[in-house]
Scaffold this active site. Structure first.
Site, PDB file in Angstrom:
ATOM      1  N   LYS A  51      36.877  24.349  24.116  1.00 52.36           N
ATOM      2  CA  LYS A  51      36.540  23.637  25.356  1.00 52.36           C
ATOM      3  C   LYS A  51      37.110  24.469  26.509  1.00 52.36           C
ATOM      4  CE  LYS A  51      37.696  21.268  28.475  1.00 52.36           C
ATOM      5  NZ  LYS A  51      37.548  21.699  29.904  1.00 52.36           N
ATOM      6  N   GLU A  80      50.617  26.261  25.661  1.00 51.12           N
ATOM      7  CA  GLU A  80      51.041  27.361  26.548  1.00 51.12           C
ATOM      8  C   GLU A  80      50.883  26.845  27.968  1.00 51.12           C
ATOM      9  OE1 GLU A  80      52.355  29.916  25.360  1.00 51.12           O
ATOM     10  OE2 GLU A  80      51.481  30.278  23.385  1.00 51.12           O
ATOM     11  N   CYS A  93      50.448  32.238  34.819  1.00 50.80           N
ATOM     12  CA  CYS A  93      51.573  31.422  34.343  1.00 50.80           C
ATOM     13  C   CYS A  93      52.831  32.265  34.200  1.00 50.80           C
ATOM     14  CB  CYS A  93      51.205  30.799  33.009  1.00 50.80           C
ATOM     15  SG  CYS A  93      50.577  32.018  31.844  1.00 50.80           S
ATOM     16  N   GLU A 135      55.706  25.170  40.117  1.00 54.85           N
ATOM     17  CA  GLU A 135      54.750  26.261  39.962  1.00 54.85           C
ATOM     18  C   GLU A 135      53.701  26.158  41.065  1.00 54.85           C
ATOM     19  OE1 GLU A 135      51.915  26.220  36.649  1.00 54.85           O
ATOM     20  OE2 GLU A 135      52.602  28.238  36.204  1.00 54.85           O
TER      21      GLU A 135
END
Ligand code: NAD
Length: 473
Positions: free
Chosen positions: A169, A244, A278, A378
């Site tokens: 997906k 992750e 990331c 973040e």
């Protein structure tokens, strides 16, 4: 205008049951460049059923057959590299060198998995037991938009190498890239149902995959918030889960670092993938004793950092992927200013001379403390914070003072000293004086950066379960 109106189930391109049409944008122009018809939960169920049917035969294939398949997949993806690069440019806005790397990475991960498989012992001995590593079953692979083809191919490579079948997906925002990868993988001629690719929304297709009892394994790359939802949903059927997630990676500049190398490296670590990474090194920790020197060097080096047209070879930072991401980055720049950080470069708004596209100004804040919002959350854009420290102990403390733990960087003139610091960092990967990736090294997060590892043997074993047989040896 490109219309993508098929998904890939059971070895064929089919019209989805879902009928929502979703706009695809060129983030450098804000123009709609295509539309994709999204799959829904019913499509997800059809894909899972196809993967389930394919699993018994595929899980019994031997290593040689799977190596052969991975090599065919590699050849097929590399054959579409130029088309993929083009899609990465128009749909994602990656600058030239990054876009080329991404297009190549999508094929190389397949070859890496084939290589790994050659030497991997599926059967071994533990005490009196024969231990066989068994594929888990149907794997649900959910990927983000910031490296679409690489994540699809990387997760598929590990799942298929292990003998799992898969339902992918991908992000709905990357449908053009996904379509090229899907066409390539179709050309590789794998048995029907071994992999299925259903582009749809996270809260429908993603949620169905996360909850479905016939999915044994989930491998997800994306935000920490969605990762937690997936973990909760998967818990109901005790799925094996690899996550992750996000990061707030420190770049520890030790006091003996050569700034000639360290400053460009720190900026590259922070601005990689236009800041939409990331693993971006977004907290730059610099000794007080050399702070002024470091900042002066940063200002000088920022002359080489250009945000703009992704096709211009001078460009190092492309646009943010969407209006939403642009707004998010602007909000964080405002928060940084409001909380008292000092702008060394950049700031709010678009870069000078740019009046369209989701471009942001590459931004560096000084006078940042590790308690400020811009140092804790973040941002996922080209916004870096310089945080000063007094001694090495304090640099390590600040580096580890974060809910995340994905990656860290240590820059120093003394490898042994850097190594000693690296060994005390709570992160899945620590890079010393380098930005190089190694596909054999495990990758993943400590703390809220995730669960489990990808790449290499650890990544393969995330799709396997050991079965011990006693009394036969
Ligand atoms: P996201 O979490 O919003 O989406 C990731 C994927 O999950 C998409 O395919 C999305 O459709 C799907 N999804 C959304 N809601 C879902 C749900 N309820 N159930 C199942 N699936 C769902 O992340 P994003 O905005 O696409 O990507 C940016 C984030 O990804 C950043 O936070 C970044 O740190 C993270 N990221 C992590 C890594 C890593 O390897 N650690 C790599 C790249 C990006």
């Amino acid at each position: 205008m490109q219309i993508i109106d098929t998904i890939y189930i059971d070895g064929a391109f089919v019209t989805p049951h879902g009928d929502e049409m979703f706009d695809l944008f060129n983030p450098a122009t804000e123009q709609v460049i295509g539309r994709v018809r999204l799959a829904d939960a019913e499509d997800a169920r059809a894909a899972i059923a196809a993967a389930k049917r394919a699993f018994p035969a595929f899980s019994r294939t031997d290593k040689r057959e799977r190596i052969d398949m991975l090599e065919r997949m590699h050849a097929a993806v590399i054959a579409r590299e130029d088309a993929l690069y083009e899609a990465i440019t128009v749909e994602y806005g990656a600058p030239v060198s990054r876009g080329r790397w991404m297009a190549r990475h999508a094929s190389s991960v397949l070859l890496d998995a084939a290589q790994l498989l050659r030497d991997y012992p599926f059967t071994r001995r533990a005490g009196t037991a024969e231990v066989t590593m068994q594929p888990l079953g149907v794997a649900g692979l959910i990927t983000p938009w910031n490296s679409d083809a690489g994540f699809i191919c990387g997760k598929l490579a590990a799942a298929l190498a292990a003998g799992c079948t898969a339902v992918v997906k991908p992000s709905e925002m990357s449908a053009m890239q996904t379509h090229i990868v899907t066409e390539a993988l179709h050309d590789a001629g794998l048995p029907p149902g071994v992999f299925n690719i259903v582009t749809g929304r996270g809260d429908t297709v993603g949620a169905e995959i996360s909850a479905h009892p016939d999915v044994a394994k989930l491998s997800f790359t994306g935000s920490t918030a969605v990762g937690k939802t997936i973990l909760r949903t998967g818990a109901e059927t005790l799925k094996r889960v690899t996550l992750e997630l996000g990061g707030k990676s420190p770049v520890i500049v030790l006091d003996d670092a050569d700034f000639e190398q360290a400053v460009p490296l720190a900026l590259q670590a922070g601005f990689m993938n236009s800041g939409q990474a990331c693993i971006a090194g977004t907290r730059i920790l610099v000794p007080h004793t050399r702070l002024a020197e470091f900042e002066a060097r940063v200002k000088q080096e920022m002359e080489q950092v250009h945000a703009g047209d992704p096709r211009d070879p001078q460009t190092t930072i492309g646009p943010m992927v969407s209006r939403k991401q642009w707004d998010r980055v602007q909000r964080y720049i405002r928060i940084g200013i409001d909380e008292g950080a000092r702008l060394i470069a950049g700031g709010e708004g678009r870069p000078e001379g740019v009046d369209a596209g989701w471009f942001v100004r590459p931004t560096i804040f000084g006078d940042v403390t590790n308690e400020m919002t811009i140092a804790r959350e973040e941002i996922f854009g080209p916004v870096l914070s310089i945080i000063a420290y007094h001694d090495t102990e304090e640099s390590i403390r600040i580096a580890n003072d974060t809910p995340y733990g994905l990656q860290a960087y240590v820059l120093s003139g003394d490898i042994q000293r850097a190594h000693a610091v690296a060994s005390r960092i709570e992160a899945g990967r620590v890079l010393v004086n380098t930005l190089a990736h190694d596909p054999a090294a495990p990758f993943g997060g400590f703390k809220q950066s995730g669960i489990g590892r990808e790449y290499g043997t650890f990544g393969l074993e995330a799709f396997l379960e050991p079965r011990s047989v006693l009394g036969v040896l």
